[in-house]
Scaffold this active site. Structure first.
Site, short mmCIF file in Angstrom:
data_model
loop_
_atom_site.label_atom_id
_atom_site.label_comp_id
_atom_site.label_asym_id
_atom_site.label_seq_id
_atom_site.Cartn_x
_atom_site.Cartn_y
_atom_site.Cartn_z
N HIS A 155 0.70 -1.07 -0.01
CA HIS A 155 -0.15 -0.19 -0.09
C HIS A 155 0.76 1.54 -0.09
O HIS A 155 0.64 2.18 -0.85
CB HIS A 155 -0.95 -0.10 1.33
CG HIS A 155 -1.64 1.40 1.32
ND1 HIS A 155 -3.01 1.16 1.08
CD2 HIS A 155 -1.52 2.46 1.72
CE1 HIS A 155 -3.59 2.26 1.27
NE2 HIS A 155 -2.63 3.05 1.72
N GLU A 156 1.83 1.40 0.88
CA GLU A 156 2.55 2.55 1.13
C GLU A 156 3.55 2.81 -0.16
O GLU A 156 3.76 3.77 -0.63
CB GLU A 156 3.39 2.65 2.33
CG GLU A 156 2.51 2.53 3.62
CD GLU A 156 1.62 3.43 3.75
OE1 GLU A 156 1.57 4.61 3.02
OE2 GLU A 156 0.47 3.23 4.49
N HIS A 168 1.68 4.56 -2.72
CA HIS A 168 1.89 6.08 -2.81
C HIS A 168 3.16 6.56 -3.09
O HIS A 168 3.24 7.43 -3.81
CB HIS A 168 1.47 6.51 -1.22
CG HIS A 168 0.26 6.37 -0.62
ND1 HIS A 168 -0.72 7.05 -1.25
CD2 HIS A 168 -0.22 5.58 0.49
CE1 HIS A 168 -2.01 6.59 -0.56
NE2 HIS A 168 -1.65 6.11 0.43
N GLU A 200 -6.03 7.53 -2.76
CA GLU A 200 -5.74 6.41 -2.46
C GLU A 200 -5.76 5.18 -3.41
O GLU A 200 -5.72 4.11 -3.49
CB GLU A 200 -6.75 5.71 -1.21
CG GLU A 200 -6.56 6.65 -0.09
CD GLU A 200 -5.38 6.28 0.70
OE1 GLU A 200 -4.55 5.18 0.47
OE2 GLU A 200 -4.83 7.28 1.62
N HIS A 226 -15.14 11.40 13.28
CA HIS A 226 -14.61 11.42 11.75
C HIS A 226 -15.34 12.72 10.95
O HIS A 226 -14.61 13.36 10.31
CB HIS A 226 -15.06 10.46 11.08
CG HIS A 226 -14.11 9.29 10.92
ND1 HIS A 226 -13.89 8.23 12.08
CD2 HIS A 226 -13.13 8.78 10.02
CE1 HIS A 226 -13.02 7.45 11.67
NE2 HIS A 226 -12.40 7.89 10.31
N ILE A 227 -16.52 12.76 11.26
CA ILE A 227 -17.37 14.16 10.57
C ILE A 227 -17.37 15.16 11.45
O ILE A 227 -17.51 16.36 11.04
CB ILE A 227 -18.67 13.73 10.00
CG1 ILE A 227 -19.70 13.21 10.94
CG2 ILE A 227 -18.43 12.55 9.11
CD1 ILE A 227 -20.87 12.96 10.38
N GLY A 287 -13.19 15.51 12.84
CA GLY A 287 -12.04 15.01 12.22
C GLY A 287 -11.99 15.64 10.57
O GLY A 287 -12.93 16.60 10.42
N GLY A 288 -11.31 15.44 9.70
CA GLY A 288 -11.30 15.92 8.34
C GLY A 288 -12.41 15.34 7.46
O GLY A 288 -12.25 15.42 6.22
N TYR A 289 -13.24 14.46 7.81
CA TYR A 289 -14.05 13.75 6.91
C TYR A 289 -15.53 14.32 6.60
O TYR A 289 -16.39 13.83 6.07
CB TYR A 289 -14.06 12.38 7.51
CG TYR A 289 -13.12 11.39 7.25
CD1 TYR A 289 -12.98 10.68 5.98
CD2 TYR A 289 -11.89 11.61 8.10
CE1 TYR A 289 -11.76 10.03 5.79
CE2 TYR A 289 -10.79 10.86 7.90
CZ TYR A 289 -10.82 9.86 6.69
OH TYR A 289 -9.57 9.14 6.36
ZN ZN Z 1 -2.99 5.43 1.79
#
Ligand code: ZN
Length: 722
Positions: free
Chosen positions: A498-499, A502, A528, A630-631, A634-636
């Site tokens: 995964h990383e 990116h 992503e 999250h909402i 957070g930033g979602y």
């Molecule tokens: Zn990621």
């Protein structure tokens, strides 16, 4: 020059945080460099910013329209110098933390944040950007430059720079209140979580709990004053912290205790002094006002202005598609769990369910998983030694993207002896393209948990040549012990892939403007794509068997285990999707349809969405919105759907290879090359939908996601040639 300023001068020249470019000299950087280095840097940069502002203003007054060269090029070194120094400190905070570094970081952070705000919300820069956009010079810009200017303009506008007078004051006041409310919201959740604990003293009460949870809860008991608490004899302190709550629900055989914990968990921060319900209403009302001041109908529209998803209805369509595809499967899974639970009356635990309730599902799901898959993370480790996994990953990168990766240890200073350094070059031309650091092992004393990719150096034009990108790849896997290599769990292998995904987007970029190179300027809900795309390859037979070799005997991973890995991927998938759809849809509805002081309360919105997205009706006291950080903190906000959005893209991208046949080497190489030339090379220089369409030949479809999640029958894969 006085002695004092002479001393300051020499400190500046010696401070490695002020070098401003190139590979960071990690061996020389000490926490004591942070405060003087950043103070000096900000002084220099503020001077540069002031002189740029006055140039821009006088140009504006003389009616001289700005150009890319007179506007963007002078801003770039300011943001890059800031990014270089702050990036190193941020990186060290993650991988080489210490009380001294933390203290230094905290003391300079506010002025750093303030300075970036000064750039991002700069009136002179904003006016000049606007003028460039409207002038004849605009046509001289190439598409990537235009996109950079347009997103700079949009970001400035979304931060309120375009407002003046009363609306501006109102906007600033709203921002201030929202920041305070979001902090209060998360504090309430933290305090409510902390306020509950349950101390168990009878071994019978903890039957079923795994040893790791017994030690964790005994330790919690010791910290709470039960000096003699032990994992074996208790007492055990059960809390609502995730590392305790989740395994407790999965493993505790005492059904009444699970119920008690569950009910407390879903009512966190919903009453008394810690009640978040009024905060939710205030936050939603203020967000709506903020959106309206900026010219949007709803906060959801404002949030989507920065994202790939074109509209609220497009997000709702996605939610509905996933909902209808997963609903029946989720019902079947639940029925299966129920039958499984009721049939296991002989299992220990006195509270056998008549029908499954919310607090039964995690428990029985876990029992079923044990029986069905019997997949022990630990048992697979010997098949995944890090050197073999890297060999497999690099081989895959070569097959797919035509790049070769070789060790370059010693060519760059590192922050820890375990850190590796690699070179990436084009397999054909042999030209060097990029470098990356790999910091693979967990170091609890100084390294943050989790895994991430970060930018060290961003690709950009430099004089006649190009400055090549460098990435940080950071994981937290088990270090080598007793002379054995680092043996990874399958999950750790997926994380590394995964990383690395990116990292590929950062390193294989062909964009020469740092503002859109690599992951820069990529819409948040599309970022992503390369990372999740790479995870898919862990399940590809050739890729997996190419690397899964026992570290001592060299024997391949048993076929049976491979089949279990594939099957485990689909276990309870309908329920997993439905749950995320519920969150994503509630989030979207609250930020688009809900009207403050209208007829439908936030709870009615929640219930309306729950009717179609949950199988068990929420309990009357269910107040999950009150802890939906999250909402609300957070930033979602109006962005929770992004998890799915990116997965649609990554699954669909992978299916392009599946259609050609994963074993078809030539086709895989051709499609891989196209992925490199589009998604990886163009990054933020074009709209992600255009980039995706260039790769896939059409707009994304959800079919691949559903198939990968085991929700639709395998269609004939090669029906549609590209
Ligand atoms: Zn990621």
């Amino acid at each position: 020059m006085s002695a004092v300023s002479e001393k300051a001068q020499s400190e500046t020249t010696l401070n490695p945080l002020l070098i401003g470019k190139g590979l960071p000299p990690f061996g020389d950087i000490k926490p004591e460099h942070v405060v003087p280095g950043i103070e000096q840097l900000l002084k220099n940069l503020e001077g540069e910013l002031r002189s740029l502002e006055s140039q821009l203003t006088s140009k504006l007054e003389s009616g001289d329209a700005p150009t890319w060269e007179s506007l963007i090029e002078p801003i770039t070194p300011i943001t890059e110098k800031l990014g270089w120094s702050w990036g190193i400190i941020g990186h060290l905070m993650g991988v080489q933390n210490s009380p001294e570094l933390r203290e230094a970081y905290e003391s300079v952070q506010p002025s750093l944040v303030q300075f970036s705000t000064q750039i991002n919300q700069n009136q002179a820069i904003y006016n000049a950007l606007k003028q460039l956009r409207q002038s004849e010079n605009w046509s001289d810009l190439d598409p990537a430059q235009k996109r950079i200017v347009e997103s700079d303009l949009r970001d400035a506008e979304l931060s309120g720079v375009g407002l003046s007078g009363e609306p501006k004051e109102k906007f600033n006041a709203i921002q201030q209140s929202l920041a305070e409310l979001s902090t209060q919201f998360s504090n309430h959740v933290l305090d409510a979580t902390k306020a509950f604990s349950l101390t168990l003293t009878e071994p019978e009460e903890v039957t079923g709990l795994p040893p790791s949870l017994l030690s964790l809860t005994a330790q919690a008991a010791r910290e709470a004053g039960e000096e003699n608490a032990t994992a074996e004899a208790g007492p055990w302190r059960i809390t609502l912290d995730m590392p305790c709550y989740i395994p407790f629900l999965r493993h505790a055989q005492r059904r009444d205790l699970r119920e008690r914990l569950y009910r407390t968990f879903i009512t966190r921060a919903s009453s008394g002094d810690l009640d978040n319900a009024p905060l939710i209403e205030q936050i939603l009302a203020l967000r709506k006002q903020k959106a309206e001041l900026l010219g949007f109908d709803s906060y959801a529209d404002l949030s989507l202005a920065r994202k790939m998803a074109p509209s609220v209805s497009a997000v709702e369509e996605l939610m509905e598609e996933l909902r209808s595809a997963s609903y029946e499967a989720a019902k079947r899974e639940l029925r299966e769990i129920e039958e499984f639970a009721i049939a296991r009356a002989h299992l220990p635990g006195k509270h056998r369910p008549e029908s499954v309730k919310q607090w039964d599902i995690p428990f029985w799901t876990e029992r079923m998983r044990e029986i069905k898959f019997d997949l022990n993370d630990e048992a697979l480790r010997p098949y995944f030694p890090l050197p073999k996994v890297l060999e497999g990953l690099f081989g895959l990168a070569e097959r797919l993207f035509g790049i070769s990766i070789s060790a370059a240890d010693g060519e760059a200073p590192v922050w820890h002896p375990d850190v590796r350094y690699f070179q990436v070059s084009d397999a054909e031309s042999r030209e060097t393209i990029a470098h990356f650091y790999l910091d693979p092992y967990s170091r609890p004393a100084e390294k943050r948990g989790g895994a991430w990719m970060d930018e060290c150096i961003v690709r950009a034009k430099e004089g006649e040549g190009v400055r090549l990108p460098v990435a940080y790849l950071v994981c937290n896997q088990s270090p080598p012990v007793d002379g054995k290599p680092s043996l990874m769990t399958f999950r750790e292998v997926e994380t590394l892939f995964h990383e690395f995904g990116h990292g590929l987007q950062h390193m294989l970029t062909q964009v020469d403007y740092s503002g859109a190179a690599g992951i820069n300027n990529v819409e948040w809900d599309a970022v992503e794509l390369p990372s999740q795309f790479m995870e898919n390859w862990c399940y590809d037979r050739d890729t997996l068997f190419g690397m899964a070799k026992h570290y001592e005997t060299g024997e391949a991973l048993p076929e049976e285990d491979y089949q279990k890995l594939l099957a485990a991927r689909h276990f309870m998938t309908g329920n997993a999707i439905l749950r995320q759809v519920n969150f994503g849809w509630v989030d979207m509805a609250l930020h688009s349809q809900y009207q403050p002081e209208g007829d439908e309360s936030v709870w009615a919105v929640r219930d309306r969405i729950a009717e179609k997205t949950t199988l068990l009706e929420p309990l009357a006291e269910d107040a999950f919105l009150c802890s939906f950080g999250h909402i609300f903190s957070g930033g979602y906000a109006a962005g929770y759907y992004s998890y799915f959005w990116a997965e649609v893209l990554s699954a669909d991208a992978f299916s392009s290879f599946e259609e050609a046949g994963l074993e078809n080497k030539d086709q895989v190489a051709t499609i891989g090359r196209r992925f490199r030339d589009t998604v990886l090379a163009e990054g933020g220089s074009r709209h992600p939908m255009d980039v995706f369409k260039d790769f896939r030949g059409r707009e994304p479809s959800t079919q691949a996601l559903l198939r990968h999640r085991g929700l639709v029958a395998l269609p004939s894969l090669r029906a549609q040639p590209l």
